[in-house]
Design a protein around this motif. Structure first.
Motif, PDB file in Angstrom:
ATOM      1  N   LYS A 192      49.692  81.701  69.723  1.00 51.96           N
ATOM      2  CA  LYS A 192      48.458  81.777  68.951  1.00 51.96           C
ATOM      3  C   LYS A 192      47.933  80.401  68.533  1.00 51.96           C
ATOM      4  CE  LYS A 192      49.226  86.273  66.663  1.00 51.96           C
ATOM      5  NZ  LYS A 192      49.352  86.915  65.334  1.00 51.96           N
ATOM      6  N   ASP A 239      45.002  82.693  64.461  1.00 52.48           N
ATOM      7  CA  ASP A 239      45.211  84.058  63.984  1.00 52.48           C
ATOM      8  C   ASP A 239      46.567  84.102  63.276  1.00 52.48           C
ATOM      9  OD1 ASP A 239      45.324  86.750  63.508  1.00 52.48           O
ATOM     10  OD2 ASP A 239      45.637  87.328  65.599  1.00 52.48           O
ATOM     11  N   ALA A 255      37.670  81.117  63.204  1.00 46.69           N
ATOM     12  CA  ALA A 255      38.939  81.696  63.640  1.00 46.69           C
ATOM     13  C   ALA A 255      39.086  81.554  65.148  1.00 46.69           C
ATOM     14  CB  ALA A 255      39.004  83.173  63.248  1.00 46.69           C
ATOM     15  N   PHE A 257      40.952  82.512  68.611  1.00 55.22           N
ATOM     16  CA  PHE A 257      41.698  83.626  69.200  1.00 55.22           C
ATOM     17  C   PHE A 257      41.971  83.396  70.672  1.00 55.22           C
ATOM     18  CE2 PHE A 257      39.944  85.720  65.475  1.00 55.22           C
ATOM     19  CZ  PHE A 257      40.959  86.582  65.091  1.00 55.22           C
ATOM     20  N   SER A 261      44.098  89.960  69.505  1.00 58.27           N
ATOM     21  CA  SER A 261      42.785  90.589  69.626  1.00 58.27           C
ATOM     22  C   SER A 261      41.826  90.157  68.517  1.00 58.27           C
ATOM     23  CB  SER A 261      42.936  92.112  69.582  1.00 58.27           C
ATOM     24  OG  SER A 261      41.667  92.731  69.536  1.00 58.27           O
ATOM     25  N   PRO A 262      40.689  89.571  68.864  1.00 54.31           N
ATOM     26  CA  PRO A 262      39.686  89.259  67.850  1.00 54.31           C
ATOM     27  C   PRO A 262      39.025  90.518  67.293  1.00 54.31           C
ATOM     28  CG  PRO A 262      38.821  88.801  70.039  1.00 54.31           C
ATOM     29  CD  PRO A 262      40.276  89.134  70.218  1.00 54.31           C
ATOM     30  N   ASP A 263      39.073  91.600  68.045  1.00 58.14           N
ATOM     31  CA  ASP A 263      38.433  92.838  67.597  1.00 58.14           C
ATOM     32  C   ASP A 263      39.177  93.494  66.441  1.00 58.14           C
ATOM     33  OD1 ASP A 263      36.322  92.906  69.622  1.00 58.14           O
ATOM     34  OD2 ASP A 263      37.947  93.270  71.041  1.00 58.14           O
ATOM     35  N   LYS A 273      34.202  83.733  65.196  1.00 60.52           N
ATOM     36  CA  LYS A 273      35.409  83.698  66.017  1.00 60.52           C
ATOM     37  C   LYS A 273      35.106  82.906  67.288  1.00 60.52           C
ATOM     38  CE  LYS A 273      36.294  88.433  64.491  1.00 60.52           C
ATOM     39  NZ  LYS A 273      36.372  89.854  64.918  1.00 60.52           N
ATOM     40  N   LEU A 275      36.555  82.045  71.107  1.00 63.62           N
ATOM     41  CA  LEU A 275      37.474  82.434  72.176  1.00 63.62           C
ATOM     42  C   LEU A 275      37.460  81.368  73.269  1.00 63.62           C
ATOM     43  CD1 LEU A 275      36.907  85.146  70.628  1.00 63.62           C
ATOM     44  CD2 LEU A 275      37.178  86.300  72.823  1.00 63.62           C
TER      45      LEU A 275
END
Length: 326
Positions: A192, A239, A255, A257, A261-263, A273, A275
């Motif tokens: 992470k 995370d 954040a 990720f 899971s970002p969801d 967020k 990614l």
């Protein structure tokens, strides 16, 4: 109504293959506090393991919370007490066989979460409402629900953006930093982490814009750690527990990720967020070791994060200068 919540952070409730870990996952404990809003007028007991180091002891997350009637330590005396009481509702969110067996043995009108299969001698996610769909990685990728909604659905309720409920309320430090770098992650999920090298490169870019940066502090004591997060206007974070504390303290958040899971994490419009820039069909994988030559977190660029800081905190450096100049 009497309610018992069993959540110590020994297991990642919705992560397939999550194993028992005596080192508590405090982020799991904190984000579960959202269900306390369903029991505002009830007597809530929370069972935790407070035989942990000062940084891993979950008591500050729950203690002095007006929505919790009592906190019990996970020990033989408390187990005997619980087995002699009656509860209207028992909610067990631990996937540990022994704890599931304890939940089975407690007298209650209704039970939710994970149970113990006496025939198989193993955990089953189907007390009252099945959690089975969330045990499959492919299904979890398709569902894209935040943890809060899943918990409320588990209890047969609809989630209306209820928030975390943090027990400890910091007050010793004011907001003195523009940005806090919450760079560490737990030992169970090293993938992470965004690299320290990237955090240093980001710092070099931000200090040229007069942003006041603080690196993660308070890692020997949970209350000190919460105080540090409280002292920052924005938290840039992997995370981890720090992300959930920043949510609870209503900080601005960036954040990062990759394998998780970002969801599942809802930010309550507190930030954004980020990614990886590349196309990774394996995300999220929830793996502890990457099977690729290059991990997805390595594909989050310093420029990506820098641009979001400038967008979210355009006047932060001037705020800091104004607050610290005579």
């Amino acid at each position: 109504m009497k309610v018992l919540i069993i959540k110590m952070g020994y297991s990642e409730a919705l992560h397939p293959g999550s194993e028992f870990d005596e080192t508590a996952s405090l982020g799991e404990v904190l984000r579960t506090t959202v269900i306390l809003h369903l029991f505002k007028n009830d007597q809530v007991t929370w069972l935790i393991d407070w035989n942990q180091s000062p940084i891993k002891n979950p008591r500050p997350l729950l203690e002095n919370n007006p929505l919790i009637h009592r906190i019990l330590p996970f020990n033989p005396i408390s187990i005997l007490q619980l087995q002699s009481e009656f509860f209207d509702v028992v909610i067990n969110l631990e996937r540990v066989p022994g704890i599931c067996a304890l939940a089975e043995s407690i007298n209650a009108e209704s039970k939710y979460g994970f149970r113990f299969d006496k025939i198989l001698g193993d955990v089953r996610p189907d007390f009252h409402y099945t959690l089975e769909p969330y045990m499959s990685i492919d299904t979890k990728r398709e569902m894209k629900k935040p943890w809060q909604e899943i918990l409320f659905n588990l209890l047969g309720k609809s989630w209306n953006k209820e928030e975390y409920s943090l027990g400890y309320q910091p007050g010793r430090l004011k907001t003195i930093y523009d940005i806090g770098f919450n760079y560490q992650v737990g030992t169970s999920w090293p993938l992470k982490a965004w690299s320290i090298k990237n955090f240093h490169q980001l710092e070099n870019k931000l200090i040229q814009k007069d942003f006041h940066i603080s690196w993660q502090q308070g890692m020997d004591n949970l209350q000190d750690y919460i105080d540090w997060i409280h002292s920052c206007k924005m938290i840039i974070t992997n995370d981890s527990l720090g992300l959930h504390l920043a949510i609870a303290l209503k900080k601005q958040i960036i954040a990062l990720f990759g394998p998780s899971s970002p969801d599942e994490v809802y930010l309550y419009e507190l930030g954004t967020k980020i990614l990886p820039a590349g196309n990774f069909s394996c995300m999220p994988c929830w793996n502890q070791k990457c099977e690729k030559k290059k991990s997805c977190m390595e594909e989050i660029t310093v420029d990506q994060v820098y641009k979001e800081v400038i967008r979210l905190l355009p006047d932060a450096q001037r705020d800091y200068q104004r607050n610290n100049n005579p």
